[in-house]
Design an enzyme around this catalytic site. Structure first.
Site, mmCIF file in Angstrom:
data_model
loop_
_atom_site.group_PDB
_atom_site.id
_atom_site.type_symbol
_atom_site.label_atom_id
_atom_site.label_comp_id
_atom_site.label_asym_id
_atom_site.label_seq_id
_atom_site.Cartn_x
_atom_site.Cartn_y
_atom_site.Cartn_z
ATOM 1 C CE LYS A 13 -30.511 8.103 49.644
ATOM 2 N NZ LYS A 13 -31.173 7.992 48.350
ATOM 3 N NE ARG A 89 -29.650 0.039 51.864
ATOM 4 C CZ ARG A 89 -29.730 0.777 50.765
ATOM 5 N NH1 ARG A 89 -30.872 0.961 50.167
ATOM 6 N NH2 ARG A 89 -28.649 1.332 50.273
ATOM 7 N NE ARG A 128 -27.957 9.479 39.302
ATOM 8 C CZ ARG A 128 -28.310 8.928 40.458
ATOM 9 N NH1 ARG A 128 -28.217 9.622 41.572
ATOM 10 N NH2 ARG A 128 -28.757 7.691 40.498
ATOM 11 N NE ARG A 134 -24.975 6.852 39.406
ATOM 12 C CZ ARG A 134 -25.323 7.072 40.666
ATOM 13 N NH1 ARG A 134 -25.077 8.227 41.230
ATOM 14 N NH2 ARG A 134 -25.932 6.127 41.351
ATOM 15 N NE ARG A 145 -30.931 2.219 42.544
ATOM 16 C CZ ARG A 145 -30.261 3.322 42.219
ATOM 17 N NH1 ARG A 145 -30.057 3.628 40.941
ATOM 18 N NH2 ARG A 145 -29.797 4.109 43.143
#
Length: 189
Positions: A13, A89, A128, A134, A145
């Protein structure tokens, strides 16, 4: 032109949002970024949000919506529209967003869902983490999540499908191809 970009963590996104905002002169409305900015700027809404967040609680829909309303009003004349990323959401938030937008005679033109299988998402997040370092990118956090995303977002997908606003895009393709697929949708509006 106003767009909502939906997709699970790791769907791309953020990558797509930047490209779309640049190409179509859209204002990227990321609720997390706006909320952090309000807190940093120590606005009245930011102070309210900070006191809630400091207790480890979720900021209420009412505060989020006031922050979004303020952001929209401040940026309405500067752009050709908005790209909503991370909001709404839930179907309840979608109703609230519709109310805000109706008050200023604006509506959502399209809702684009970046559709990606969970196994691919897991691989993307691991990659990633290795590339960007991260800390929130690990299997346990991702699974949590994803559970939250799919639980909360499925009703939202149904909501926008019923309104005939939802377009699914195969998010497993190369970044450039996903972007081209989205651009075709946008240009048809």
């Amino acid at each position: 032109m106003n767009l909502i970009l939906l997709g699970p963590p790791g769907a791309g996104k953020g990558t797509q949002a930047k490209s779309l905002c640049d190409k179509f002169n859209l204002c990227h409305l990321s609720t997390g970024d706006i909320l952090r900015n309000e807190v940093t700027e120590q606005t009245d809404l930011g102070k309210q949000a900070k006191s809630i967040m400091d207790k480890g609680e979720l900021v209420s829909n009412n505060i989020i919506l006031e922050i979004i309303k303020k952001f929209i009003n401040e940026n309405l004349s500067k752009y050709q529209g908005f790209l909503f990323d991370g909001f709404p959401r839930s179907a309840e938030q979608a109703d609230m967003l519709d109310t805000i937008l109706n008050d200023i005679s604006v509506s959502i033109n399209k809702v684009i869902l970046l559709d990606v299988d969970q196994s691919i998402l897991l691989n993307r997040i691991i990659k990633r983490k290795e590339e960007e370092g991260r800390k929130d990118d690990n299997e346990d956090v991702l699974k949590s999540r994803l559970d939250v995303y799919f639980t909360q977002t499925q009703p939202l997908i149904d909501y926008y499908s019923k309104l005939k606003l939802l377009e699914k895009v195969d998010g497993t393709k190369e970044i450039i191809q996903v972007n081209q697929d989205i651009n075709m949708i946008m240009e048809a509006i």
